[in-house]
Design a protein around this motif. Structure first.
Motif, PDB file in Angstrom:
ATOM      1  N   TRP A 116       0.827  -1.202   0.000  1.00 31.12           N
ATOM      2  CA  TRP A 116       0.000   0.000   0.000  1.00 31.12           C
ATOM      3  C   TRP A 116       0.862   1.252   0.000  1.00 31.12           C
ATOM      4  O   TRP A 116       1.837   1.341   0.748  1.00 31.12           O
ATOM      5  N   ASP A 117       0.488   2.201  -0.830  1.00 30.82           N
ATOM      6  CA  ASP A 117       1.147   3.500  -0.820  1.00 30.82           C
ATOM      7  C   ASP A 117       0.489   4.353   0.263  1.00 30.82           C
ATOM      8  O   ASP A 117      -0.741   4.513   0.278  1.00 30.82           O
ATOM      9  N   PHE A 118       1.321   4.860   1.179  1.00 34.03           N
ATOM     10  CA  PHE A 118       0.799   5.752   2.208  1.00 34.03           C
ATOM     11  C   PHE A 118       0.690   7.146   1.606  1.00 34.03           C
ATOM     12  O   PHE A 118       1.682   7.841   1.437  1.00 34.03           O
ATOM     13  N   VAL A 119      -0.522   7.536   1.246  1.00 36.96           N
ATOM     14  CA  VAL A 119      -0.760   8.797   0.552  1.00 36.96           C
ATOM     15  C   VAL A 119      -0.724   9.984   1.508  1.00 36.96           C
ATOM     16  O   VAL A 119      -0.238  11.064   1.176  1.00 36.96           O
ATOM     17  N   GLY A 120      -1.243   9.789   2.702  1.00 36.00           N
ATOM     18  CA  GLY A 120      -1.288  10.878   3.678  1.00 36.00           C
ATOM     19  C   GLY A 120      -2.259  10.554   4.793  1.00 36.00           C
ATOM     20  O   GLY A 120      -2.646   9.399   4.984  1.00 36.00           O
ATOM     21  N   TYR A 121      -2.641  11.583   5.520  1.00 35.81           N
ATOM     22  CA  TYR A 121      -3.543  11.401   6.666  1.00 35.81           C
ATOM     23  C   TYR A 121      -4.723  12.347   6.523  1.00 35.81           C
ATOM     24  O   TYR A 121      -4.545  13.562   6.342  1.00 35.81           O
ATOM     25  N   ASP A 122      -5.935  11.790   6.565  1.00 33.91           N
ATOM     26  CA  ASP A 122      -7.152  12.579   6.454  1.00 33.91           C
ATOM     27  C   ASP A 122      -7.514  13.108   7.845  1.00 33.91           C
ATOM     28  O   ASP A 122      -7.995  12.357   8.698  1.00 33.91           O
TER      29      ASP A 122
END
Length: 292
Positions: free
Chosen positions: A233-239
């Motif tokens: 999984w690519d860690f895109v960011g934090y919502d």
């Protein structure tokens, strides 16, 4: 008084890892078979994907070597569910590269099963199905030229290693293994693994002895047998609004070496689903391969 609790950095890292694992686990079942002693034997991991009301199980193709699909099982809270459906397994012979006296084959190691409706309905009780919005197509790992030891891309690795399958009160319990990893292409190039030749795969770092980024303690990871078929999984960011990490599936793990993990890009799984199961509305990236 507000009930909002602020986390320190260590607490945030633990929370991030935990929430990421909960999300990945919901769509990642382990795969079993029944061995000669009539006991469950762990084979690998897989990812559930839904498109146009059809449910697909994506995993590594080598799991199916010398095995029939109806011998494979997915655990649910009620029982072991047979993996029944139409299956397509890739096994093309593509260019290989010598790496530390081993031969790495740049091949598509994938298996796609379009699950029968009764199986999909049974799995819905315990699992979630990923949609196209959970997948990142066209993911490219960054390369920084001649800079040494510079890392980029933050990934989350999730699957079920065979060494963490336990029996308790006649029930088999699969404990997942998950950790964050980095893309370190320069490191691999220094060992003559020319990633630019491996168009179908993604590479992330791995070592049995790792430093826990939260506690800073040294820890030894188990062998990764059984992780094949699990997601990268690519860690895109934090919502911030939803208070949860944003992960996008970019690869399916197929093998590992002493210091890295290899995953086949999810693009090729999506392309296989689209072509082999006649789903023309499914997005497909431009990829330089023809499935036969």
């Amino acid at each position: 008084m507000s009930s909002l609790q602020l986390l320190d950095l260590q607490g945030f890292d633990l929370d991030l890892s935990y929430k990421s694992s909960v999300f990945a686990k919901s769509s990642t079942p382990p795969i079993y078979t029944i061995n000669a002693y009539n006991a469950p034997q762990h084979l690998g991991s897989g990812v559930l994907f839904e498109f146009q009301n059809q449910i697909f199980f994506i995993t590594a193709g080598h799991i199916f070597e010398d095995r029939k699909i109806d011998d494979m099982l997915i655990p649910t809270s009620m029982r072991f569910e047979e993996i029944l459906g139409e299956v397509y397994i890739t096994a093309p012979s593509l260019p290989s590269l010598k790496y530390e006296n081993e031969i790495l084959v740049d091949s598509l190691d994938l298996a796609i099963i379009r699950l029968e409706k009764k199986v999909a309905d049974a799995l819905k009780i315990d699992y979630s199905f990923l949609g196209i919005s959970n997948v990142e197509l066209g993911h490219q790992q960054k390369y920084f030229g001649q800079e040494e030891n510079k890392i980029s891309d933050y990934y989350f690795v999730f699957g079920f290693p065979a060494t963490k399958i336990k029996s308790k009160n006649q029930h088999w319990i699969a404990e997942p293994l998950f950790f964050f990893a980095f893309n370190t292409i320069n490191h691999f190039k220094n060992k003559r693994l020319h990633v630019d030749r491996f168009h179908y795969h993604l590479f992330v770092n791995y070592t049995k002895k790792m430093t826990n980024q939260v506690t800073k303690a040294k820890q030894k990871l188990p062998a990764l047998e059984g992780m094949s078929g699990g997601g990268l999984w690519d860690f895109v960011g934090y919502d911030i609004n939803k208070n949860e990490p944003v992960l996008k599936l970019v690869g399916i793990m197929i093998e590992y070496r002493r210091d890295f993990i290899i995953s086949t890009k999810i693009d090729y799984a999506i392309a296989l689903i689209r072509e082999k199961f006649n789903l023309p509305k499914l997005p497909i990236p431009r990829i330089p391969i023809s499935f036969s």
